[in-house]
Design an enzyme around this catalytic site. Structure first.
Site, mmCIF file in Angstrom:
data_model
loop_
_atom_site.group_PDB
_atom_site.id
_atom_site.type_symbol
_atom_site.label_atom_id
_atom_site.label_comp_id
_atom_site.label_asym_id
_atom_site.label_seq_id
_atom_site.Cartn_x
_atom_site.Cartn_y
_atom_site.Cartn_z
ATOM 1 C CD GLU A 156 89.341 -22.303 109.741
ATOM 2 O OE1 GLU A 156 90.054 -22.347 110.642
ATOM 3 O OE2 GLU A 156 89.371 -23.046 108.599
ATOM 4 C CG ASN A 157 89.373 -17.977 103.494
ATOM 5 O OD1 ASN A 157 88.899 -18.902 103.453
ATOM 6 N ND2 ASN A 157 89.423 -17.359 102.220
#
Length: 318
Positions: A156-157
């Protein structure tokens, strides 16, 4: 709340701020800035949402040093540039792959339970899948992906194409996963910002999301709203069957706040594998050797159906 295509959504005003404090790698004297590897996170949308953006950089270069297509933050969003005297890039935690190590194994108490879940979860991977893995047990399952299979791991980053943990000399503070662990990337990988990462997830471009949960009900779960939001994505929960004191984690109704409703497709524990139907609830499809359906009923906080094709709990080969 409003309903779109059969799903309910909460409508909120966009978040704005007076100031955005952003750390980048380099900026030119006009204010154009670039990040290094996986360091973008939510920095780009923060700049767009703030009245004043202050950018701290490691290096200031002359205007024209960046190719226009390489710029991540455009000068129109930047109001201040700060170059500090020195920088210490801390790695937390440093996750290292050692020669001969099997990363899914450890000497911690309860390891047999975790490894049993991991080896069953690894059977969910299919060739060509785009997969988002939560930290902990889901991420460890990736160590059992067959070398004859291509699975694209998304973080997700802002990473697509995650590889294993690095060796000592490969560790890089600007190359981490969502859990801040040091990672590597595979050929063909790409970096982007977190808002684009969640666009991939919410848009249904991720085939499989595997995550942990504090509780799961017959129809929903608590935790990880975004990664469980797309009806196109298969959501698999991996967790220990019971909490401390043998408290139920699979329940009729969650007592913790729900952030995903009717979103789980499968539950994998050290004892069982359940399929989840949005209307019918749970169906027991696999059971660990030596356990009975009656054992499962006692340790599960809701009723469930038993598949006529109930089989022993599967495990991927080492």
């Amino acid at each position: 709340a409003r309903e779109f295509n059969g799903q309910h959504f909460i409508l909120e005003e966009a978040i704005t701020g007076d100031f955005a404090l952003v750390k980048t790698w380099k900026a030119d004297r006009a204010g154009n800035a670039i990040f290094r590897k996986s360091a973008r996170n939510f920095n780009l949308p923060m700049c767009k949402a703030a009245e004043t953006t202050v950018v701290e950089v490691e290096e200031i270069v002359d205007i024209g040093a960046f190719a226009p297509e390489d710029i991540h933050i455009r000068q129109i969003y930047v109001h201040r540039l700060i170059k500090g005297e020195k920088y210490e890039k801390r790695i937390e935690p440093l996750s290292i792959r050692k020669e001969g190590d099997e990363e899914a194994k450890s000497a911690k108490p309860g390891d047999d339970v975790r490894e049993r879940i991991i080896k069953r979860a690894a059977l969910e991977f299919e060739d060509g899948m785009y997969v988002n893995l939560g930290i902990g047990i889901p991420l460890l399952a990736s160590n059992f992906i067959s070398p004859n299979m291509t699975v694209h791991l998304q973080s997700e980053n802002g990473v697509l194409g995650l590889g294993p943990h690095p060796r000592q000399h490969e560790a890089d503070a600007d190359l981490i996963n969502t859990g801040k662990e040091t990672v590597t990337i595979l050929p063909g990988a790409s970096f982007f910002s977190s808002d684009e990462s969640f666009a991939m997830i919410r848009g249904g471009h991720v085939d499989l999301t595997m995550l942990g949960a504090m509780q799961v009900s017959k129809y929903g779960m608590g935790g990880a709203m975004d990664v469980a939001s797309s009806a196109k994505t298969k959501v698999v929960v991996t967790m220990e069957h019971s909490a401390k004191g043998n408290a139920h984690k699979i329940m009729e109704n969650c007592t913790l706040p729900l952030t995903g409703k009717q979103c789980v497709n499968r539950i994998i524990t050290e004892k069982t594998v359940f399929d989840v139907d949005k209307k019918k609830g749970l169906t027991l499809i696999e059971l660990w050797e030596g356990l009975t359906v009656d054992d499962t009923q006692k340790s599960t906080g809701c009723d469930f159906a038993v598949s006529p094709k109930l089989m022993p709990m599967q495990q991927i080969a080492n």
